[in-house]
Design an enzyme around this catalytic site. Structure first.
Site, short mmCIF file in Angstrom:
data_model
loop_
_atom_site.label_atom_id
_atom_site.label_comp_id
_atom_site.label_asym_id
_atom_site.label_seq_id
_atom_site.Cartn_x
_atom_site.Cartn_y
_atom_site.Cartn_z
N SER A 144 -55.86 31.81 18.22
CA SER A 144 -55.36 31.23 16.74
C SER A 144 -55.07 29.46 17.61
O SER A 144 -54.80 28.86 18.34
CB SER A 144 -53.91 31.00 15.81
OG SER A 144 -53.24 30.66 15.98
N TYR A 158 -45.37 32.88 18.33
CA TYR A 158 -46.76 33.43 17.69
C TYR A 158 -48.05 32.98 18.81
O TYR A 158 -49.25 33.52 19.54
CB TYR A 158 -47.23 33.45 16.15
CG TYR A 158 -48.41 32.90 15.78
CD1 TYR A 158 -49.01 34.47 15.41
CD2 TYR A 158 -48.85 31.93 15.22
CE1 TYR A 158 -50.68 34.87 14.84
CE2 TYR A 158 -50.35 32.45 15.08
CZ TYR A 158 -51.24 33.69 15.07
OH TYR A 158 -52.33 34.04 14.66
#
Length: 249
Positions: A144, A158
């Site tokens: 990501s 995250y």
């Protein structure tokens, strides 16, 4: 009718392959000639749709229910793919959870699940896959852009989990290189999926962070995965390939 393509005769497993980037990747690998298994957890209908679309290309497909937080279920999915489709050549670690919250409020259970699904599962799947992958095998994980540029609060867990994939990719590339297996990481930027729609409430702001001023389609990310899975990327390993429209420039 099928035709010979870059991945003809290959078998791939895409975790979390029932929707979004995972589904686009599964369909692209099938279009390139591979038989494809996908794991799913929540929506059997979506998984069945992906299977039907793969089979419509003349390729074989499997939908395997597996929670990536469960190492036993994940190992079984890897072994079933190799057993039922005859081999395993490509593993795509795509499944992930996106749990957000301020650091002083982030629940311990959410932290544990974030690590279990986003960090432990890719390692467990890769470990299981090594029993089946031969020379020319591929392990590709989906990271990501948040690991490189965290522009909103609440993303610490995250971002941490996705950053871990960089080290895992490099380490596995070193371990598996002598076997002829490559290991790489694809890092998408804003991508138009159910989890982050291009017409969502923050989409305008997010587009503004990119150099291209738009979201990616899942197919654009899948194209990079397909390249790394194919023969033209045989000398690429331990690499992080960014597909973010200039989000991190």
């Amino acid at each position: 009718m099928t035709t010979t393509t870059l991945l003809d005769g290959k078998v791939a497993l895409v975790t979390g392959g029932s929707r979004g980037i995972g589904a686009a990747t599964a369909l692209r690998l099938a279009a390139d000639g591979a038989d494809v298994a996908v794991t799913w957890q929540q929506d059997a209908e979506q998984a069945a749709t992906v299977v039907k679309r793969i089979e419509a290309t003349g390729r074989r497909a499997l939908a395997l229910r597996a929670d990536n937080a469960d190492p036993t279920a994940l190992r079984e999915a890897v072994d079933r793919t190799a057993g039922e489709l005859g081999r395993l050549d490509i593993l795509v670690n795509n499944a992930a959870v996106f749990l957000v919250g301020a650091v002083d409020e982030f629940d311990a259970a959410d932290l544990d699940r974030t690590i279990a699904v986003n960090v432990r599962a890719p390692f467990v799947a890769a470990q299981a896959a090594t029993r089946h992958l031969g020379a020319g095998g591929r392990i590709i994980s989906i990271g990501s852009n948040v690991a490189e540029r965290t522009v909103f609060p609440g993303l610490a867990a995250y971002a941490m989990s996705k950053s871990a994939l960089v080290g895992m990719t490099k380490g596995l590339a070193r371990d598996l290189g002598p076997r002829g297996v490559t290991v790489n990481l694809v890092v998408p930027g804003p991508t138009d999926t159910d989890a982050n729609p291009a017409d969502g409430p923050n989409a305008g702001t997010i587009r503004g962070f990119t150099a291209l001023g738009r979201y990616a389609s899942p197919d654009e990310v899948a194209a990079t995965v397909a390249h790394l899975a194919g023969p033209d990327a045989g000398y690429v390993t331990g690499a992080t390939i960014t597909v973010d429209g200039g989000f991190t420039v």
